[in-house]
Design an enzyme around this catalytic site. Structure first.
Site, PDB file in Angstrom:
ATOM      1  CG  HIS A   1      -1.999  -1.050   1.264  1.00 30.46           C
ATOM      2  ND1 HIS A   1      -1.667  -2.277   2.204  1.00 30.46           N
ATOM      3  CD2 HIS A   1      -3.065  -1.201   0.666  1.00 30.46           C
ATOM      4  CE1 HIS A   1      -2.935  -3.026   1.979  1.00 30.46           C
ATOM      5  NE2 HIS A   1      -3.636  -2.451   1.039  1.00 30.46           N
TER       6      HIS A   1
ATOM      7  CB  VAL B   1       5.520  -4.822  -2.561  1.00 32.05           C
ATOM      8  CG1 VAL B   1       6.683  -4.749  -1.420  1.00 32.05           C
ATOM      9  CG2 VAL B   1       5.308  -3.278  -3.304  1.00 32.05           C
TER      10      VAL B   1
ATOM     11  CB  SER C   1      -4.427  -7.457   4.339  1.00 29.91           C
ATOM     12  OG  SER C   1      -4.377  -6.321   3.850  1.00 29.91           O
TER      13      SER C   1
END
Ligand code: PAF
Length: 282
Positions: A37, A176, A186
């Site tokens: 993020h 990433v 998450s």
């Protein structure tokens, strides 16, 4: 960093920035922020005067048996991370304001929403398209930044933006990865330590399949079958492993040049998705 918890306060702040001719970039999230993020925010900061991040765990994109209630909510940590990243505004709306009582409108990108993840998560992409459309209406950004880890999601949103003539430029940012190759997500926090060792092999199988294509293997359906067998032998329960055209996500064959391999697989109770996109080298 400004924190707006209501639509009115968001609109007031954005009106001031528009009045001052500031360009606005938007990064929608469901919170539980990680390095992936933060990279989206960095990209947004390169091109716009002001960066707006939203955190909203969107109930309409979760199926009845999915993880909406246990989805990680880490508001205090997220606020600290966004402040450290010099984010300009955080929008943290309530569910009641986003989905007012009696609401009944959904946006559906028909064909794309039925493919790949859509076949296993009925209604998911309609929930995503609906919330993204609502957030675009509220923020009216010049550009919006999304992670390419959710490749199908970005193609759904690109199609929505084109079809509804929305005036927003979309930017996709590379996934990433942890040093092991595991895509940051998450949901990785649901993995047990043992599963965390196995999880990077999902990306290994994607890379091996890409290598086989680069080496001249033309039977894509056979490559998909081999990959599914390999994933099962490693302990995954795969939903799909599909070699697709990168623009419309239809199944590709060897005459297609721009490819994306999309996969989703369960490891224990955790559903992982990943992809690899490339131009074939022959
Ligand atoms: O990718 C996500 O985090 C979500 O699907 C999004 C785009 C914020 C919509 O809820």
């Amino acid at each position: 960093m400004q924190i707006c918890r209501s639509i009115d306060s968001l609109r007031d702040q954005l009106a001031d920035w528009r009045q001052a001719s500031k360009t606005l970039a938007f990064v929608p999230t469901m919170g539980n922020l990680h390095a992936g993020h933060l990279k989206l925010i960095e990209e947004a900061q390169k091109t716009a005067d002001k960066v707006i991040v939203s955190i909203f765990v969107n109930p309409t994109q979760f199926g009845p048996t999915e993880d909406f209630s246990r989805y990680p909510r880490t508001e205090a940590d997220d606020i600290a991370a966004l402040k450290a990243q010099n984010t300009d505004l955080l929008f943290l709306p309530s569910t009641d304001e986003i989905y007012p009582a009696g609401e009944q409108t959904r946006i559906t990108v028909d064909r794309l929403s039925a493919l790949h993840c859509g076949a296993f998560r009925p209604g998911h992409f309609s929930g995503v398209a609906t919330i993204v459309c609502k957030l675009f209406n509220l923020v009216q950004p010049d550009l919006a930044v999304f992670g390419l880890k959710d490749y199908q999601q970005l193609v759904v949103i690109r199609t929505l933006v084109r079809d509804l003539n929305l005036a927003v430029t979309l930017v996709g940012v590379d996934t990433v990865r942890e040093t092991s190759g595991l895509a940051m997500s998450s949901r990785n926090r649901y993995l047990t330590p043992e599963e965390h060792q196995i999880a990077p092999k999902l990306y290994d199988v994607l890379c091996q399949t890409r290598c086989a294509i680069d080496a001249g293997e033309k039977n894509f359906r056979s490559l998909e079958t081999q990959a599914l067998l390999k994933l099962r032998s490693l302990g995954f329960i795969p939903d799909y492993f599909n070699i697709c055209r990168s623009n419309d996500l239809e199944l590709a064959d060897f005459s297609d040049k721009n490819l994306v391999i999309l996969t989703a697989a369960k490891l224990g109770n955790t559903r992982l998705i990943d992809n690899i996109y490339f131009a074939s080298s022959w």
